[in-house]
Design a protein around this motif. Structure first.
Motif, short mmCIF file in Angstrom:
data_model
loop_
_atom_site.label_atom_id
_atom_site.label_comp_id
_atom_site.label_asym_id
_atom_site.label_seq_id
_atom_site.Cartn_x
_atom_site.Cartn_y
_atom_site.Cartn_z
N GLY A 1 0.82 -1.21 0.00
CA GLY A 1 0.00 0.00 0.00
C GLY A 1 0.85 1.25 0.00
O GLY A 1 2.06 1.21 0.22
N GLY A 2 0.21 2.38 -0.26
CA GLY A 2 0.95 3.62 -0.43
C GLY A 2 1.15 4.43 0.83
O GLY A 2 1.85 5.45 0.79
N GLY A 3 0.58 4.01 1.97
CA GLY A 3 0.69 4.82 3.19
C GLY A 3 1.05 4.01 4.41
O GLY A 3 0.28 3.95 5.37
N PRO A 4 2.22 3.35 4.43
CA PRO A 4 2.57 2.51 5.59
C PRO A 4 2.90 3.31 6.84
O PRO A 4 3.45 4.40 6.76
CB PRO A 4 3.81 1.75 5.09
CG PRO A 4 4.44 2.68 4.10
CD PRO A 4 3.29 3.36 3.41
N GLY A 5 2.56 2.75 7.98
CA GLY A 5 2.97 3.28 9.28
C GLY A 5 3.65 2.16 10.03
O GLY A 5 2.98 1.27 10.58
N THR A 6 4.98 2.15 10.03
CA THR A 6 5.71 1.00 10.56
C THR A 6 6.91 1.44 11.39
O THR A 6 7.33 2.59 11.37
CB THR A 6 6.21 0.09 9.43
OG1 THR A 6 7.00 0.86 8.52
CG2 THR A 6 5.05 -0.54 8.68
N ARG A 7 7.48 0.46 12.07
CA ARG A 7 8.66 0.70 12.90
C ARG A 7 9.55 -0.55 12.84
O ARG A 7 9.06 -1.67 12.86
CB ARG A 7 8.21 0.97 14.34
CG ARG A 7 9.30 0.88 15.41
CD ARG A 7 8.71 1.16 16.76
NE ARG A 7 9.66 0.87 17.83
CZ ARG A 7 9.71 1.53 18.97
NH1 ARG A 7 8.87 2.52 19.18
NH2 ARG A 7 10.58 1.21 19.89
N GLU A 8 10.86 -0.34 12.75
CA GLU A 8 11.85 -1.42 12.78
C GLU A 8 11.63 -2.46 11.68
O GLU A 8 11.86 -3.66 11.89
CB GLU A 8 11.85 -2.12 14.15
CG GLU A 8 12.28 -1.22 15.31
CD GLU A 8 13.79 -1.11 15.46
OE1 GLU A 8 14.47 -0.84 14.46
OE2 GLU A 8 14.28 -1.32 16.59
N THR A 9 11.20 -2.02 10.50
CA THR A 9 11.01 -2.97 9.41
C THR A 9 12.27 -3.11 8.55
O THR A 9 12.48 -4.18 7.95
CB THR A 9 9.83 -2.57 8.51
OG1 THR A 9 10.00 -1.21 8.10
CG2 THR A 9 8.52 -2.72 9.25
N ASP A 10 13.12 -2.10 8.49
CA ASP A 10 14.33 -2.21 7.68
C ASP A 10 15.23 -3.34 8.15
O ASP A 10 15.87 -4.03 7.34
CB ASP A 10 15.11 -0.89 7.71
CG ASP A 10 14.47 0.18 6.84
OD1 ASP A 10 13.56 -0.16 6.06
OD2 ASP A 10 14.88 1.35 6.94
N LEU A 11 15.28 -3.56 9.46
CA LEU A 11 16.18 -4.61 9.97
C LEU A 11 15.68 -6.01 9.68
O LEU A 11 16.39 -6.99 9.90
CB LEU A 11 16.42 -4.42 11.48
CG LEU A 11 15.24 -4.41 12.45
CD1 LEU A 11 14.68 -5.79 12.67
CD2 LEU A 11 15.67 -3.81 13.77
N LEU A 12 14.45 -6.12 9.16
CA LEU A 12 13.93 -7.44 8.81
C LEU A 12 14.43 -7.91 7.45
O LEU A 12 14.25 -9.08 7.09
CB LEU A 12 12.40 -7.43 8.81
CG LEU A 12 11.74 -7.00 10.13
CD1 LEU A 12 10.23 -7.01 10.00
CD2 LEU A 12 12.19 -7.89 11.27
N ASN A 13 15.05 -7.02 6.69
CA ASN A 13 15.62 -7.39 5.40
C ASN A 13 16.63 -8.52 5.60
O ASN A 13 17.44 -8.48 6.53
CB ASN A 13 16.29 -6.18 4.76
CG ASN A 13 16.72 -6.44 3.33
OD1 ASN A 13 17.56 -7.27 3.06
ND2 ASN A 13 16.12 -5.69 2.42
#
Length: 288
Positions: A1-13
């Motif tokens: 979706g075009g409007g995410p609201g997230t936290r600490e998702t980059d480290l899941l890569n």
């Protein structure tokens, strides 16, 4: 979706350092609601749970990814949203038992296509003995209802009756009058299978197929749809590479199915609040 609201998702890569997390938070309150994750971190830190960053046992940083839905103002007060205290309470209430569903937790203010959304849960066991479960907050800009017959898209096993003509008209009116605004469906797929970080990422991606089966249209620019995958690694997928590939494909298929089933559960368990009635309130004949 075009409007995410997230936290600490980059480290899941899969290319990043962290290979395990300590909790996932699904919450309301738009970006403000991410504060609930602070409370979860606070509680985990007090228990000494987290990524070690020092020589002492208490020197940890809990890894707590989070995602939010947009539900601001739906209770009548725009400033009412989850705080870090909510996170502390949620952590204290967490258990291994099947969670309550419907208009609870992150599903309290959820709305989907003009009807009440909610928090849903479903789980299945594969022939291999591997378990797959999903928890989801259904809160989409799209609709969970097939306009042609009033049935729920997610009812893949046709567990429900077809709504009457009058009920279909009521459902269509609810969707037509729905206020188009930010939304977002969020969830987590969980399994006891042994997965690599890359495999967990694949499971989360394929689970979006289940969301697409339950909600149409999906992943709009008004949605920030986010799915996590948790693998406890208590059970091997298979002993050799070929069997492992087939077993993993079965797990992927199950992830999509169980996520759609969890969406169905969230809609059926929801109860009307404020200006929004639930599907079963608008079409009571579908459940007898």
């Amino acid at each position: 979706g075009g409007g995410p609201g997230t936290r600490e998702t980059d480290l899941l890569n899969p290319t990043t350092l962290i290979d395990r997390i300590d909790a996932v938070v699904l919450t309301g309150g738009s970006a403000y609601g991410l504060a609930a994750a602070n409370g979860v971190m606070e509680g985990l830190e007090a228990a000494g749970i987290g990524w070690p960053v020092g020589l002492e046992p208490h020197q940890v940083v809990p890894i707590v990814p989070a995602a939010v839905i947009f539900d601001l103002g739906r209770g009548g007060v725009f400033s009412n949203r989850p705080t870090h205290e909510f996170g502390l309470e949620a952590l204290a209430a967490a258990s291994g038992s099947q969670p309550a569903t419907g208009s609870v937790g992150g599903g309290t203010g959820a709305v989907c296509g003009g009807i009440k959304g909610g928090f849903g849960y479903s789980e299945i066991e594969l022939d291999s003995g591997v378990s797959v479960a999903a928890a989801v907050v259904v809160n989409a800009a799209g609709s969970v209802v097939n306009p042609a017959n009033g049935r729920l898209w997610a009812d893949r096993r046709q567990l429900l009756a077809t709504p009457s003509d009058d009920e279909r008209e009521v459902l269509a009116t609810a969707y037509a009058q729905a206020q188009r605004q930010a939304a977002t469906t969020i969830g987590v797929v969980m399994t006891d299978a042994t997965l690599t970080k890359a495999q967990a990422s694949k499971v989360a991606a394929v689970a979006h197929d289940g969301m697409a089966r339950a909600i149409r249209p999906v992943h709009s620019m008004f949605d920030g749809d986010t799915i996590f995958c948790l693998a406890s690694s208590h059970r091997p997928v298979a002993e050799d590479q070929i069997r492992s590939l087939f077993a993993f494909n079965a797990l992927l298929a199950a992830a999509a199915d169980v996520f759609a089933d969890a969406c169905l559960d969230g809609i059926l368990a929801a109860t009307g609040r404020g200006a929004w009635q639930s599907y079963t309130e608008l079409a009571p004949s579908v459940v007898g």
